[in-house]
Design an enzyme around this catalytic site. Sequence first.
Site, PDB file in Angstrom:
ATOM      1  N   VAL A 178      21.109 -34.178 -32.400  1.00 36.95           N
ATOM      2  CA  VAL A 178      21.083 -32.721 -32.561  1.00 36.95           C
ATOM      3  C   VAL A 178      22.040 -32.120 -31.539  1.00 36.95           C
ATOM      4  O   VAL A 178      22.007 -32.472 -30.354  1.00 36.95           O
ATOM      5  CB  VAL A 178      19.664 -32.161 -32.374  1.00 36.95           C
ATOM      6  N   GLY A 218      16.098 -41.055 -31.270  1.00 35.49           N
ATOM      7  CA  GLY A 218      17.333 -40.344 -31.568  1.00 35.49           C
ATOM      8  C   GLY A 218      18.543 -41.259 -31.572  1.00 35.49           C
ATOM      9  O   GLY A 218      18.651 -42.181 -30.758  1.00 35.49           O
ATOM     10  N   ARG A 235      19.481 -33.845 -19.231  1.00 35.91           N
ATOM     11  CA  ARG A 235      20.396 -33.791 -18.088  1.00 35.91           C
ATOM     12  C   ARG A 235      21.410 -32.660 -18.202  1.00 35.91           C
ATOM     13  O   ARG A 235      22.121 -32.388 -17.231  1.00 35.91           O
ATOM     14  CB  ARG A 235      21.104 -35.137 -17.913  1.00 35.91           C
ATOM     15  N   LEU A 275      11.465 -31.254 -22.628  1.00 36.99           N
ATOM     16  CA  LEU A 275      11.774 -31.288 -24.054  1.00 36.99           C
ATOM     17  C   LEU A 275      12.798 -30.230 -24.457  1.00 36.99           C
ATOM     18  O   LEU A 275      12.849 -29.136 -23.896  1.00 36.99           O
ATOM     19  CB  LEU A 275      10.487 -31.093 -24.862  1.00 36.99           C
ATOM     20  N   HIS A 276      13.602 -30.583 -25.448  1.00 38.09           N
ATOM     21  CA  HIS A 276      14.616 -29.679 -25.983  1.00 38.09           C
ATOM     22  C   HIS A 276      14.656 -29.844 -27.500  1.00 38.09           C
ATOM     23  O   HIS A 276      13.822 -30.553 -28.088  1.00 38.09           O
ATOM     24  CB  HIS A 276      15.985 -29.946 -25.349  1.00 38.09           C
ATOM     25  N   HIS A 315      14.398 -33.373 -29.052  1.00 38.63           N
ATOM     26  CA  HIS A 315      13.036 -33.910 -29.134  1.00 38.63           C
ATOM     27  C   HIS A 315      12.240 -33.235 -30.256  1.00 38.63           C
ATOM     28  O   HIS A 315      11.498 -33.892 -30.991  1.00 38.63           O
ATOM     29  CB  HIS A 315      12.297 -33.686 -27.807  1.00 38.63           C
ATOM     30  N   MET A 367      10.872 -38.642 -22.285  1.00 41.56           N
ATOM     31  CA  MET A 367      10.688 -38.525 -20.840  1.00 41.56           C
ATOM     32  C   MET A 367      10.430 -37.067 -20.449  1.00 41.56           C
ATOM     33  O   MET A 367      10.552 -36.701 -19.279  1.00 41.56           O
ATOM     34  CB  MET A 367      11.900 -39.078 -20.087  1.00 41.56           C
TER      35      MET A 367
END
Length: 540
Positions: free
Chosen positions: A179, A150, A190, A31-32, A35, A28
């Site tokens: 992660v 994930g 979030r 990104l972090h 992802h 969605m």
Amino acid sequence: MQWLRTVAALREQVASWRGSTIGLVPTMGSLHEGHLSLIRRCRQECDHTVVSIFVNPLQFGPNEDWDRYPRDEEGDRALCEAAGVDVVFAPDPQEMGADPATAGDRTWVMPPESLLQTLCAPHRPGHFRGVATIVLQLLNLVQPQRAYFGQKDAQQLAIIQRLVQDLQIPTTIVPCPTVREADGLAYSSRNRYLSAVERQVAASLYRALRRGYDHWQAGDPSAEGILAAARAELERTPELRVQYLELVDPQTLQPLSEVKDKGLLAIAAYVGQTRLIDNLLLSPEGVDPLPQEQQSAVPPSPKRGRRPLIAIDGPAGAGKSSVARAVAAQLQLLYLDTGAMYRAITWLALQRGIPLDDAEQLTQLAAQTQLTLQSGPSADEPTRIWADGEEVTQAIRSPEVTRWVSQVAAVPGVRQELVKRQRLIGRDGGAVLEGRDIGTHVFPDAELKVFLTASVGERAQRRQHQLQAQGQVVSLEELKAQIEQRDRRDSERLISPLRPAPDAILIDTDHLSQAEVEDKIVRLYRQLLERSGAAHFDII
């Protein structure tokens, strides 16, 4: 990399890959590192990588956060480019037939009722129906051989695995480990909602899960004992509002009375107004190790063919500019003060009476203004900067510019124009760049990323000393208020908000001298060169 918004364009591209292995990473956006771990695995295992970015309205309830869910298209684009993604599919709701106004009359995918009796499903009616509907649509459009999900979203993972099995879809669903940050908090888009205090509270979710896991490892397989151990840890953090704490089978999601082979210990809780979920698999294979601070403080090897880049980010007044200048001087690297560029555009807008809420005029100003930067004669002096031939080095440091620069910097068009210039300057490496989104957006592939921070009081005192040296008198309380307001603007803006990169090294400068901070960064840089055998870079 291609950024596609239509189904037709996606189908055309996928058709050209016929005969190759295609991998899909559904997201969605915002990104972090979680992802990125999926993307890296996909690239290792597939010929082509497709990342979908779609904030799916069908999976949000009436009072949930669809309208304010973090969106960062510029940042996501940069991260995907740096990660080597082939195609990003970023449709709007209408393109996916997911417009809430008309979605009631569309075809839906209904997960088995047995998978909706525990965990999130009872608390989010219709959520997994929306998830399953869009995921099936994506699998049909991309037709990947492999799709990556994930483990953090364990119920979603179990439902998608069952969906693919029951409908005989020729896609392998690849579960990927959760992660986490150094304190155990699972990466989540979030997490951006959390204040600094809430961020500390949120870390107790993992501690509770780990307490339950350790209790099981000690020899008690009973759900009663495992849940009691986790619950005892949660009770130490009264700020948490626990929605559920459950022990279920990882595949069937049915409650367990004891763990005979594998179990899923899962939690959902509110930290302030933010709902977070997490889980741990109780299995003989054990828990994935946390990233150790010692490991995270070792930067990766530099990219072949360029001298390493140093990205220094942090809030206003954390000492970025003075530290970056000094580090660049010590290492004989180029210093680029990106903040000065945004300040110059802000100063020009104020001088010309351009409304600071007029994004179109501000973007045009950024595109048309000629900016010239020159390092000061010593590390103690700021970067000199000219805007359309006029030197504005001192003018851009005024309190008025400081007050408004974060608002101007949040304009997408302004950022786009200035980021293009910054990337051109730094693309060959050998530079120190400082700002607020260098490591997350401008150069997400920088070899060394540092995030400097300090308390509001400390930053206000530093700013007051700077202004006094320039002959300006501003009260400490006024400066504190300005800094707090700017922190809120920088961290809450939708476009490239202020946040540390997942692999950044955090340095709290409250009790460190500038020389000590500089020394830390210089040592990290030299360590990077030693690890890569990069003596040929000829740094000092």
